[in-house]
Motif scaffolding. Structure first.
Motif, PDB file in Angstrom:
ATOM      1  N   VAL A 224       0.892  -1.158   0.000  1.00 56.09           N
ATOM      2  CA  VAL A 224       0.000   0.000   0.000  1.00 56.09           C
ATOM      3  C   VAL A 224       0.927   1.203   0.000  1.00 56.09           C
ATOM      4  O   VAL A 224       1.532   1.540   1.016  1.00 56.09           O
ATOM      5  CB  VAL A 224      -0.950   0.013   1.206  1.00 56.09           C
ATOM      6  CG1 VAL A 224      -1.886   1.219   1.119  1.00 56.09           C
ATOM      7  CG2 VAL A 224      -1.752  -1.268   1.288  1.00 56.09           C
ATOM      8  N   TRP A 225       1.033   1.846  -1.147  1.00 59.61           N
ATOM      9  CA  TRP A 225       2.065   2.846  -1.426  1.00 59.61           C
ATOM     10  C   TRP A 225       1.365   4.181  -1.684  1.00 59.61           C
ATOM     11  O   TRP A 225       0.667   4.348  -2.675  1.00 59.61           O
ATOM     12  CB  TRP A 225       2.864   2.354  -2.623  1.00 59.61           C
ATOM     13  CG  TRP A 225       3.851   3.269  -3.237  1.00 59.61           C
ATOM     14  CD1 TRP A 225       4.210   4.522  -2.866  1.00 59.61           C
ATOM     15  CD2 TRP A 225       4.646   2.959  -4.394  1.00 59.61           C
ATOM     16  NE1 TRP A 225       5.162   5.023  -3.703  1.00 59.61           N
ATOM     17  CE2 TRP A 225       5.456   4.091  -4.646  1.00 59.61           C
ATOM     18  CE3 TRP A 225       4.751   1.849  -5.220  1.00 59.61           C
ATOM     19  CZ2 TRP A 225       6.351   4.122  -5.712  1.00 59.61           C
ATOM     20  CZ3 TRP A 225       5.643   1.893  -6.279  1.00 59.61           C
ATOM     21  CH2 TRP A 225       6.435   3.013  -6.522  1.00 59.61           C
ATOM     22  N   THR A 226       1.536   5.131  -0.776  1.00 65.25           N
ATOM     23  CA  THR A 226       0.831   6.409  -0.867  1.00 65.25           C
ATOM     24  C   THR A 226       1.697   7.458  -1.563  1.00 65.25           C
ATOM     25  O   THR A 226       2.865   7.650  -1.208  1.00 65.25           O
ATOM     26  CB  THR A 226       0.448   6.918   0.538  1.00 65.25           C
ATOM     27  OG1 THR A 226      -0.317   5.911   1.201  1.00 65.25           O
ATOM     28  CG2 THR A 226      -0.371   8.201   0.454  1.00 65.25           C
ATOM     29  N   GLU A 227       1.104   8.123  -2.532  1.00 65.18           N
ATOM     30  CA  GLU A 227       1.760   9.215  -3.263  1.00 65.18           C
ATOM     31  C   GLU A 227       0.730  10.298  -3.555  1.00 65.18           C
ATOM     32  O   GLU A 227      -0.473  10.020  -3.557  1.00 65.18           O
ATOM     33  CB  GLU A 227       2.328   8.708  -4.598  1.00 65.18           C
ATOM     34  CG  GLU A 227       3.506   7.765  -4.496  1.00 65.18           C
ATOM     35  CD  GLU A 227       4.811   8.476  -4.165  1.00 65.18           C
ATOM     36  OE1 GLU A 227       4.857   9.724  -4.294  1.00 65.18           O
ATOM     37  OE2 GLU A 227       5.772   7.795  -3.781  1.00 65.18           O
ATOM     38  N   HIS A 290     -18.075   5.238   7.124  1.00 65.22           N
ATOM     39  CA  HIS A 290     -16.769   5.868   7.354  1.00 65.22           C
ATOM     40  C   HIS A 290     -15.748   5.384   6.344  1.00 65.22           C
ATOM     41  O   HIS A 290     -15.643   4.188   6.057  1.00 65.22           O
ATOM     42  CB  HIS A 290     -16.267   5.542   8.765  1.00 65.22           C
ATOM     43  CG  HIS A 290     -16.470   4.105   9.149  1.00 65.22           C
ATOM     44  ND1 HIS A 290     -15.731   3.059   8.627  1.00 65.22           N
ATOM     45  CD2 HIS A 290     -17.369   3.520   9.978  1.00 65.22           C
ATOM     46  CE1 HIS A 290     -16.152   1.916   9.134  1.00 65.22           C
ATOM     47  NE2 HIS A 290     -17.159   2.162   9.947  1.00 65.22           N
ATOM     48  N   GLY A 291     -15.003   6.301   5.796  1.00 62.32           N
ATOM     49  CA  GLY A 291     -13.861   5.968   4.953  1.00 62.32           C
ATOM     50  C   GLY A 291     -12.658   6.709   5.501  1.00 62.32           C
ATOM     51  O   GLY A 291     -12.692   7.933   5.634  1.00 62.32           O
ATOM     52  N   ILE A 292     -11.595   5.971   5.870  1.00 65.12           N
ATOM     53  CA  ILE A 292     -10.451   6.603   6.517  1.00 65.12           C
ATOM     54  C   ILE A 292      -9.178   6.323   5.730  1.00 65.12           C
ATOM     55  O   ILE A 292      -9.144   5.473   4.838  1.00 65.12           O
ATOM     56  CB  ILE A 292     -10.285   6.120   7.975  1.00 65.12           C
ATOM     57  CG1 ILE A 292      -9.964   4.621   8.027  1.00 65.12           C
ATOM     58  CG2 ILE A 292     -11.544   6.438   8.781  1.00 65.12           C
ATOM     59  CD1 ILE A 292      -9.607   4.115   9.417  1.00 65.12           C
ATOM     60  N   HIS A 293      -8.100   7.023   6.088  1.00 69.56           N
ATOM     61  CA  HIS A 293      -6.796   6.820   5.463  1.00 69.56           C
ATOM     62  C   HIS A 293      -6.246   5.451   5.869  1.00 69.56           C
ATOM     63  O   HIS A 293      -6.410   5.033   7.020  1.00 69.56           O
ATOM     64  CB  HIS A 293      -5.837   7.926   5.913  1.00 69.56           C
ATOM     65  CG  HIS A 293      -4.648   8.081   5.019  1.00 69.56           C
ATOM     66  ND1 HIS A 293      -3.584   7.179   5.049  1.00 69.56           N
ATOM     67  CD2 HIS A 293      -4.327   9.003   4.073  1.00 69.56           C
ATOM     68  CE1 HIS A 293      -2.680   7.557   4.159  1.00 69.56           C
ATOM     69  NE2 HIS A 293      -3.094   8.642   3.557  1.00 69.56           N
ATOM     70  N   PRO A 294      -5.578   4.737   4.953  1.00 72.79           N
ATOM     71  CA  PRO A 294      -5.079   3.388   5.288  1.00 72.79           C
ATOM     72  C   PRO A 294      -3.798   3.398   6.117  1.00 72.79           C
ATOM     73  O   PRO A 294      -3.210   2.332   6.336  1.00 72.79           O
ATOM     74  CB  PRO A 294      -4.829   2.778   3.901  1.00 72.79           C
ATOM     75  CG  PRO A 294      -4.493   3.947   3.028  1.00 72.79           C
ATOM     76  CD  PRO A 294      -5.381   5.067   3.527  1.00 72.79           C
ATOM     77  N   ILE A 295      -3.355   4.537   6.616  1.00 69.02           N
ATOM     78  CA  ILE A 295      -2.078   4.641   7.311  1.00 69.02           C
ATOM     79  C   ILE A 295      -1.974   3.696   8.496  1.00 69.02           C
ATOM     80  O   ILE A 295      -0.895   3.212   8.831  1.00 69.02           O
ATOM     81  CB  ILE A 295      -1.824   6.115   7.749  1.00 69.02           C
ATOM     82  CG1 ILE A 295      -0.377   6.299   8.211  1.00 69.02           C
ATOM     83  CG2 ILE A 295      -2.815   6.548   8.821  1.00 69.02           C
ATOM     84  CD1 ILE A 295       0.017   7.754   8.378  1.00 69.02           C
ATOM     85  N   LEU A 351      -2.158  11.412  11.955  1.00 65.12           N
ATOM     86  CA  LEU A 351      -0.945  10.678  11.597  1.00 65.12           C
ATOM     87  C   LEU A 351      -0.517  11.003  10.171  1.00 65.12           C
ATOM     88  O   LEU A 351       0.672  11.207   9.900  1.00 65.12           O
ATOM     89  CB  LEU A 351      -1.177   9.176  11.745  1.00 65.12           C
ATOM     90  CG  LEU A 351      -1.209   8.614  13.169  1.00 65.12           C
ATOM     91  CD1 LEU A 351      -1.608   7.148  13.144  1.00 65.12           C
ATOM     92  CD2 LEU A 351       0.143   8.788  13.857  1.00 65.12           C
ATOM     93  N   ASN A 352      -1.472  11.038   9.251  1.00 68.91           N
ATOM     94  CA  ASN A 352      -1.130  11.324   7.862  1.00 68.91           C
ATOM     95  C   ASN A 352      -0.545  12.725   7.714  1.00 68.91           C
ATOM     96  O   ASN A 352       0.451  12.934   7.017  1.00 68.91           O
ATOM     97  CB  ASN A 352      -2.370  11.171   6.976  1.00 68.91           C
ATOM     98  CG  ASN A 352      -2.044  11.340   5.509  1.00 68.91           C
ATOM     99  OD1 ASN A 352      -1.144  10.702   4.967  1.00 68.91           O
ATOM    100  ND2 ASN A 352      -2.777  12.227   4.838  1.00 68.91           N
ATOM    101  N   ARG A 353      -1.146  13.696   8.395  1.00 76.43           N
ATOM    102  CA  ARG A 353      -0.641  15.071   8.297  1.00 76.43           C
ATOM    103  C   ARG A 353       0.711  15.215   8.988  1.00 76.43           C
ATOM    104  O   ARG A 353       1.565  15.989   8.555  1.00 76.43           O
ATOM    105  CB  ARG A 353      -1.660  16.041   8.899  1.00 76.43           C
ATOM    106  CG  ARG A 353      -2.962  16.099   8.114  1.00 76.43           C
ATOM    107  CD  ARG A 353      -3.996  17.003   8.776  1.00 76.43           C
ATOM    108  NE  ARG A 353      -5.291  16.853   8.142  1.00 76.43           N
ATOM    109  CZ  ARG A 353      -5.672  17.513   7.050  1.00 76.43           C
ATOM    110  NH1 ARG A 353      -4.835  18.362   6.475  1.00 76.43           N
ATOM    111  NH2 ARG A 353      -6.871  17.323   6.540  1.00 76.43           N
ATOM    112  N   LEU A 354       0.909  14.470  10.067  1.00 73.04           N
ATOM    113  CA  LEU A 354       2.158  14.557  10.819  1.00 73.04           C
ATOM    114  C   LEU A 354       3.323  13.931  10.065  1.00 73.04           C
ATOM    115  O   LEU A 354       4.444  14.457  10.067  1.00 73.04           O
ATOM    116  CB  LEU A 354       1.982  13.866  12.176  1.00 73.04           C
ATOM    117  CG  LEU A 354       3.208  13.809  13.096  1.00 73.04           C
ATOM    118  CD1 LEU A 354       3.643  15.205  13.507  1.00 73.04           C
ATOM    119  CD2 LEU A 354       2.892  12.967  14.326  1.00 73.04           C
TER     120      LEU A 354
END
Length: 404
Positions: A224-227, A290-295, A351-354
């Motif tokens: 799971v590769w976030t860009e 709910h849909g959240i970030h996979p982090i 977490l994603n923003r941090l």
């Protein structure tokens, strides 16, 4: 008249239907799903299933069918670095047991999980009508009238919306959402490698977003590769050589040569939280709520918690002679799930923003914080419990491995 109609034959919809029918066989439970016949068999992705969800799948008699295809996660390591860094210091490590002998999570192919749930539904006499969507709803006395895309209609005491993050039923019910787009996409692919992963999962926090390597059976891993979305689209459209070169820069060479197996896809990432989970005779579950970030890898497990809580709410109400679709009954489910969902949505957002940045001050603070957690056994145990879904406080009986 049908007692419970579930819209959506993904994991959450199937689990909800199976859990209700197994605990209350006299209830008439049906499923409609908008996807064409056989689409689920082409899903090449894999999912992380927490220990609590595994207990539920065991109780629902599904786990024995998929155990051999499930890869236990024996260790988790976390790094915070740049893609071009030659060395990525490990700031945080987790052992892989929620309880002695119980892995805190397993990775498994989506096809195996979906297929086992479908087989269990069939064994219980639950009919799945494929390629049929809900096209309209109207509240009536004692039921909801549900119009279907094939021109037919059904009367249901309860309609469960498991029709995804862009839920049409949620919109029909007039439920508003809180939503924002991260401007990121998650690239999903399966990668083969020369050397064994030993059950180790890795999460590399890179400036563009988290890069997760999750072990599968054999010498294979799920990515799971976030860009940023534009970069993700470029990578997915690139030829194999370009994609694998970019992949090697992030994956590294510790597992030897890499080969991408099957298609690679990119999915836009955002946060979507329904302001309400229920209306009279309607309940939202899974991505519809709910849909959240996979982090943190918790999206599917949040949905499984919804399924367990809603099934228990419905079955307990039926046993007490209450109306399973009444708003006061469904509000019990909403109270059970809404705070946990909001908490996880906020946590993944922070977490994603941090971590998805290259700010030197934040990088130092992150490194200090991760190292601090790594040296604090009590904190590590807390985070393992969270990842395993074995949190303190009231939880649905199925997630404790108990029958409803």
């Amino acid at each position: 008249m049908i007692d419970v109609l579930v819209a959506g034959a993904g994991y959450v919809g199937l689990t909800t239907a199976v859990a209700i029918k197994q605990a209350a066989p006299h209830l008439a439970v049906g499923i409609v799903d908008a996807a064409p016949e056989g689409v689920w068999e082409k899903d090449g992705r894999a999912s992380a299933v927490a220990a609590a969800a595994v207990r539920m799948l065991e109780q629902l008699q599904v786990w024995p069918q998929i155990r051999d295809e499930a890869q236990p996660i024996t260790e988790m390591i976390v790094t915070d670095s740049r893609a071009a860094d030659a060395v990525r210091p490990v700031f945080l490590t987790f052992g892989g047991e929620a309880q002695p002998g119980e892995a805190f999570a397993h990775m498994m192919p989506n096809v195996a999980l979906n297929g086992a749930l479908r087989q269990r539904a069939a064994d219980l006499g639950i009919t799945i009508r494929q390629g049929i969507a809900v096209s309209g709803i109207a509240e009536a006395i004692g039921h909801v009238d549900v119009r279907l895309s094939d021109g037919s209609s059904l009367a249901a005491r309860l309609l469960v919306a498991c029709d995804g993050v862009k839920s049409a039923i949620r919109d029909m019910a007039g439920i508003r959402t809180l939503h924002w787009d991260y401007g990121q996409s998650g690239i999903v692919a399966t990668v083969g490698h020369e050397r064994p992963h030993e059950g180790r999962a890795e999460e590399h926090f890179l400036p563009s977003g988290p890069f997760a390597i999750l072990p599968l059976k054999g010498n294979r891993s799920s990515l799971v590769w976030t860009e940023p979305t534009r970069e993700a689209e470029r990578l997915v459209a690139a030829d194999d050589m370009v994609f694998e070169l970019e992949l090697e820069q992030r994956f590294g060479h510790k597992l030897g040569a890499l080969t991408v197996e099957g298609p690679r896809r990119a999915f836009p990432l955002g946060l979507t939280l329904a302001r309400d989970f229920v209306r009279p005779r309607i309940a939202l579950a899974g991505d519809a709520a709910h849909g959240i970030h996979p982090i943190a890898g918790q999206g599917l497990n949040l949905g499984f918690k919804d399924a367990a809580a809603l099934a228990e709410t419905v079955v307990d109400a039926e046993r007490r002679g209450l109306d399973i679709g009444a708003l006061d009954v469904l509000e019990g489910y909403q109270r059970w799930r809404r705070f946990d969902t909001l908490q996880m949505g906020v946590t993944t957002d922070v977490l994603n923003r941090l971590f998805s940045n290259d700010n030197s001050v934040l990088r130092m603070a992150r490194s200090f914080g991760l190292s601090l957690v790594d040296r604090a056994p009590a904190l590590k145990d807390f985070f393992i419990g969270q990842a395993a879904g074995l949190t303190k406080g009231p939880s649905p009986r199925l997630l404790r491995g108990e029958a409803i």
